[in-house]
Scaffold this active site. Sequence first.
Site, short mmCIF file in Angstrom:
data_model
loop_
_atom_site.label_atom_id
_atom_site.label_comp_id
_atom_site.label_asym_id
_atom_site.label_seq_id
_atom_site.Cartn_x
_atom_site.Cartn_y
_atom_site.Cartn_z
N ARG A 18 -29.24 25.34 13.09
CA ARG A 18 -29.41 26.59 12.33
C ARG A 18 -30.00 27.70 13.19
O ARG A 18 -30.74 28.55 12.69
CB ARG A 18 -30.30 26.38 11.10
CG ARG A 18 -29.68 25.57 9.99
CD ARG A 18 -28.76 26.44 9.12
NE ARG A 18 -28.00 25.59 8.22
CZ ARG A 18 -28.31 25.40 6.93
NH1 ARG A 18 -29.34 26.02 6.42
NH2 ARG A 18 -27.58 24.60 6.20
N ASP A 27 -19.86 26.71 7.73
CA ASP A 27 -20.65 25.82 6.88
C ASP A 27 -19.85 24.56 6.59
O ASP A 27 -18.61 24.59 6.56
CB ASP A 27 -21.01 26.51 5.55
CG ASP A 27 -22.15 25.76 4.85
OD1 ASP A 27 -23.32 26.00 5.20
OD2 ASP A 27 -21.86 24.90 4.00
N TYR A 59 -21.72 16.87 -2.26
CA TYR A 59 -21.63 18.22 -2.83
C TYR A 59 -20.42 18.36 -3.73
O TYR A 59 -20.47 19.03 -4.77
CB TYR A 59 -21.59 19.28 -1.71
CG TYR A 59 -22.92 19.40 -0.99
CD1 TYR A 59 -23.93 20.21 -1.51
CD2 TYR A 59 -23.17 18.70 0.18
CE1 TYR A 59 -25.16 20.32 -0.87
CE2 TYR A 59 -24.40 18.80 0.83
CZ TYR A 59 -25.39 19.60 0.30
OH TYR A 59 -26.59 19.70 0.93
O1 CP3 Z 1 -26.57 25.42 12.77
C1 CP3 Z 1 -26.04 26.56 12.75
O2 CP3 Z 1 -26.65 27.61 13.05
C2 CP3 Z 1 -24.55 26.65 12.48
C3 CP3 Z 1 -24.16 27.00 11.14
C4 CP3 Z 1 -24.44 26.03 10.02
C5 CP3 Z 1 -24.80 26.46 8.72
N1 CP3 Z 1 -24.82 25.38 7.89
C6 CP3 Z 1 -25.06 27.86 8.34
C7 CP3 Z 1 -25.76 28.13 7.07
C8 CP3 Z 1 -24.33 24.65 9.97
C9 CP3 Z 1 -24.05 23.66 11.10
C10 CP3 Z 1 -24.55 24.25 8.62
C11 CP3 Z 1 -24.47 22.85 8.17
C12 CP3 Z 1 -24.76 22.53 6.78
N2 CP3 Z 1 -24.50 23.28 5.67
C13 CP3 Z 1 -25.29 21.29 6.37
C14 CP3 Z 1 -25.60 20.12 7.28
C15 CP3 Z 1 -26.83 20.30 8.08
C16 CP3 Z 1 -28.10 20.30 7.29
O3 CP3 Z 1 -28.75 21.35 7.25
O4 CP3 Z 1 -28.45 19.23 6.74
C17 CP3 Z 1 -25.41 21.33 4.98
C18 CP3 Z 1 -25.97 20.22 4.10
C19 CP3 Z 1 -24.91 22.58 4.53
C20 CP3 Z 1 -24.74 23.06 3.14
C21 CP3 Z 1 -25.54 24.28 2.90
N3 CP3 Z 1 -25.27 25.52 3.44
C22 CP3 Z 1 -26.69 24.39 2.11
C23 CP3 Z 1 -27.33 23.24 1.34
C24 CP3 Z 1 -27.09 25.71 2.17
C25 CP3 Z 1 -28.21 26.34 1.38
C26 CP3 Z 1 -29.53 26.01 1.94
C27 CP3 Z 1 -30.03 27.13 2.78
O5 CP3 Z 1 -30.50 26.87 3.90
O6 CP3 Z 1 -29.96 28.26 2.28
C28 CP3 Z 1 -26.22 26.41 3.03
C29 CP3 Z 1 -26.29 27.82 3.43
C30 CP3 Z 1 -26.31 28.15 4.89
N4 CP3 Z 1 -25.52 27.55 5.84
C31 CP3 Z 1 -27.11 29.14 5.53
C32 CP3 Z 1 -26.77 29.14 6.89
C33 CP3 Z 1 -27.30 30.06 7.96
C34 CP3 Z 1 -28.06 30.08 4.82
C35 CP3 Z 1 -27.22 31.07 4.10
C36 CP3 Z 1 -27.74 32.46 4.04
O7 CP3 Z 1 -27.63 33.23 5.02
O8 CP3 Z 1 -28.23 32.80 2.97
#
Ligand code: CP3
Length: 346
Positions: free
Chosen positions: A23, A73, A150
């Site tokens: 992230r 994502d 999910y």
């Molecule tokens: O790592 C990186 O920077 C690359 C991009 C990336 C994102 N999500 C961007 C993101 C990666 C590799 C992911 C993987 C991801 N997404 C996982 C597996 C890794 C982990 O964290 O366990 C999962 C379970 C998801 C599903 C997901 N996406 C959730 C549950 C959420 C909401 C939780 C949160 O952090 O807000 C997201 C949103 C998300 N994916 C954000 C980002 C930067 C935040 C969104 C925003 O900008 O509001």
Amino acid sequence: MTKTILRALAGETLPTPPIWMMRQAGRYLPEYRATRAQAGDFLSLCYTPDLAAEVTLQPIRRYGFDAAILFADILLLPQALGPKLWFAEGEGPRMETTTTMEQVRALKPKGAIHDTLAPVYETVRILARELPSETTLIGFAGAPWTVATYMIAGRGSKDQGAAHALKNTDRATFAALIDIITEATVDYLSEQIKAGAEVVKLFDSWAGSLKGDDFTDFALKPAARIIAALKARHPGVPIIAFPREAGNGYIGFAKATGADCVAIDNSVTPEWAAANVQKDGCVQGNLAPEHMVTGGEALVQATRHVVSAFRGGPHIFNLGHGITPDANPDNVALMIETVRAGGSRP
Ligand code: CP3
């Protein structure tokens, strides 16, 4: 000279571990928040290649990480299979649920995913052109179990209860869903590689809730299938597996799946992971993400601890899970400085 991340993935023990951060493009960075505001919402950011490439590059420019991870994502792939996906502001992802055999059969054929996912491949192509020559480009997908949790619940959950319930009560539907995701994931990652991803990573964020035979059947075997198919199509492209919170399941995971590297979360100590997992090859991890919030001398000590525990073998420094939005960007700089000073104070 070969890129440091690729050298570590090939099994080389380097004097200083290469570093990137899960992230790393995210809400703790003001420049990310600005680009996300420009995109309007999270999914528009994911599907606008110029902006997705821009946020991928931001942490590379700011910190000089050794790897960039594609901004996208894990839920884009299930969305491409048909179910609607949306992000409720401040609440996380929501998805149309898939819980019956009729719904599983109604998912799009895997050949149809690329229309939706074409912008992701375009982001990879832009990054392959624009990244500094020493920076490795990592593509990724969710592992089938985590993606299925999910799709089945329609949202995130603490215990993945809905997915466990389907697995335990309607095995045929559950197994059919896992199969479809597995096959689509191979094609998705394969297209990322064709577009320029040099490494791919499989995120199994909820692997820790699979126990015993379930771990073997739904974390290990799907990963092994995906990795075998990718290795056949793209020999030489390294693959990182992240069966998060697998505990003893980490032991032998690389050998059993063919992964080139196992990413380790911070519920296990680096000493344990060095003795039990790194003995088989490259490991990635595992500083607790909380240090990016709290910083200070504790961050320096914990960073040195991770570097020193993994010093005897191939290692990519990373956090044990993604950095959180409340992290302080200065703490990230301090972590990198500490790692690059050989784990001791510069
Ligand atoms: O790592 C990186 O920077 C690359 C991009 C990336 C994102 N999500 C961007 C993101 C990666 C590799 C992911 C993987 C991801 N997404 C996982 C597996 C890794 C982990 O964290 O366990 C999962 C379970 C998801 C599903 C997901 N996406 C959730 C549950 C959420 C909401 C939780 C949160 O952090 O807000 C997201 C949103 C998300 N994916 C954000 C980002 C930067 C935040 C969104 C925003 O900008 O509001």
